[in-house]
Scaffold this motif. Structure first.
Motif, mmCIF file in Angstrom:
data_model
loop_
_atom_site.group_PDB
_atom_site.id
_atom_site.type_symbol
_atom_site.label_atom_id
_atom_site.label_comp_id
_atom_site.label_asym_id
_atom_site.label_seq_id
_atom_site.Cartn_x
_atom_site.Cartn_y
_atom_site.Cartn_z
ATOM 1 N N VAL A 49 -15.170 36.261 26.027
ATOM 2 C CA VAL A 49 -15.935 34.640 25.385
ATOM 3 C C VAL A 49 -16.931 34.456 26.053
ATOM 4 O O VAL A 49 -17.730 33.700 26.204
ATOM 5 N N ALA A 50 -15.570 34.271 27.581
ATOM 6 C CA ALA A 50 -16.737 32.957 28.320
ATOM 7 C C ALA A 50 -17.943 33.482 29.627
ATOM 8 O O ALA A 50 -18.460 33.615 29.474
ATOM 9 N N GLU A 51 -17.390 35.323 29.387
ATOM 10 C CA GLU A 51 -18.836 36.128 29.769
ATOM 11 C C GLU A 51 -19.648 35.749 28.819
ATOM 12 O O GLU A 51 -21.067 35.748 28.841
ATOM 13 N N LEU A 52 -19.707 35.514 27.414
ATOM 14 C CA LEU A 52 -20.682 36.097 26.639
ATOM 15 C C LEU A 52 -21.009 34.407 26.741
ATOM 16 O O LEU A 52 -22.620 34.086 26.450
ATOM 17 N N TRP A 53 -20.757 33.727 26.694
ATOM 18 C CA TRP A 53 -20.620 32.085 27.117
ATOM 19 C C TRP A 53 -21.924 31.758 27.981
ATOM 20 O O TRP A 53 -22.298 30.803 28.200
ATOM 21 N N GLY A 54 -21.190 32.146 29.385
ATOM 22 C CA GLY A 54 -22.062 31.955 30.492
ATOM 23 C C GLY A 54 -20.757 30.557 31.206
ATOM 24 O O GLY A 54 -21.028 29.622 31.789
ATOM 25 N N GLY A 55 -19.445 30.934 30.778
ATOM 26 C CA GLY A 55 -18.428 30.209 30.836
ATOM 27 C C GLY A 55 -17.249 30.018 31.560
ATOM 28 O O GLY A 55 -17.013 30.716 32.458
ATOM 29 N N LYS A 56 -16.652 29.450 31.022
ATOM 30 C CA LYS A 56 -15.011 29.448 32.181
ATOM 31 C C LYS A 56 -13.843 30.379 31.110
ATOM 32 O O LYS A 56 -13.864 29.710 30.038
ATOM 33 N N ALA A 57 -12.814 31.376 32.102
ATOM 34 C CA ALA A 57 -11.658 31.362 31.066
ATOM 35 C C ALA A 57 -10.851 30.783 31.620
ATOM 36 O O ALA A 57 -10.618 30.269 32.728
ATOM 37 N N GLY A 102 1.526 31.710 25.721
ATOM 38 C CA GLY A 102 0.625 32.448 25.874
ATOM 39 C C GLY A 102 -1.095 32.203 25.468
ATOM 40 O O GLY A 102 -1.581 33.200 25.803
ATOM 41 N N SER A 103 -1.504 30.782 25.311
ATOM 42 C CA SER A 103 -2.594 31.070 24.851
ATOM 43 C C SER A 103 -3.490 30.506 25.985
ATOM 44 O O SER A 103 -3.816 30.398 26.867
ATOM 45 N N ALA A 104 -4.833 31.000 25.537
ATOM 46 C CA ALA A 104 -5.968 30.603 26.599
ATOM 47 C C ALA A 104 -6.988 30.553 25.878
ATOM 48 O O ALA A 104 -7.232 30.109 24.615
ATOM 49 N N VAL A 105 -7.664 29.733 26.755
ATOM 50 C CA VAL A 105 -8.943 29.362 25.966
ATOM 51 C C VAL A 105 -10.848 29.545 26.885
ATOM 52 O O VAL A 105 -10.811 29.878 28.047
ATOM 53 N N ALA A 106 -12.061 30.092 26.409
ATOM 54 C CA ALA A 106 -12.972 30.111 26.364
ATOM 55 C C ALA A 106 -13.229 29.228 26.343
ATOM 56 O O ALA A 106 -13.964 27.822 25.670
ATOM 57 N N THR A 107 -13.871 28.590 27.550
ATOM 58 C CA THR A 107 -15.294 27.161 27.473
ATOM 59 C C THR A 107 -16.276 27.352 27.877
ATOM 60 O O THR A 107 -16.856 28.070 28.435
#
Length: 156
Positions: free
Chosen positions: A19-27, A36-41
């Motif tokens: 998702v970060a790749e699709l957004w041009g953001g960061k994981a 075990g959670s993560a976020v895409a910004t």
């Protein structure tokens, strides 16, 4: 405006990276609520974020003056009504290439004859409607004059 939204995944870190790749953001790792959670910004400057919890995570209200907490339901279904639409600067071909690389189902669809989306099925379980710049223009045009012609819910 929704600032963040959460979904469940088998591999939260992998989903956050895509998702970060699709957004041009960061994981990023996201330990505050579920193990075990993560976020895409998105990197959009306003904090648009997708929180990704381990499949089966259920957020539960806490008693008294305490934060909600996470528990795991091992019987959780893979498919839910939860889905989201997101913008990407990538082309349709680039989105399809990412889906193919990940082994995730993706297909172009036209919603109500108004705007196109790429149905990207994250881990083949959670629907993300990905809109390229051209699709975003169609989406905005559909909402520019009061929105799609769906009936309004009458006042109670």
């Amino acid at each position: 405006m929704i600032f963040h939204l959460s979904i469940a995944a088998d591999d939260p870190a992998r989903v956050a990276r895509v998702v970060a790749e699709l957004w041009g953001g960061k994981a990023r790792i996201f330990p505050p609520v579920g193990q075990g959670s993560a976020v895409a910004t998105s990197g959009d400057g306003i904090g648009t974020t997708l929180e990704i919890y381990a499949r089966g995570t259920e957020l539960v209200p806490a008693d008294g003056d305490a934060d909600s907490f996470a528990t795991i339901n091992p019987q959780a279904p893979r498919h839910t009504a939860t889905h989201f639409a997101m913008a990407t600067a990538l082309s349709q071909a680039e989105v399809f290439a990412i889906a193919e690389r990940e082994g995730w189902l993706a297909k172009y669809r036209k919603r109500g004859g108004l705007f196109g989306v790429i149905e990207l099925w994250i881990e083949n379980a959670v629907l993300a409607e990905v809109l390229t710049p051209e699709m975003q223009a169609e989406y905005r045009a559909a909402w520019a004059h009061g929105g799609p012609p769906w009936p309004e819910i009458p006042a109670a």
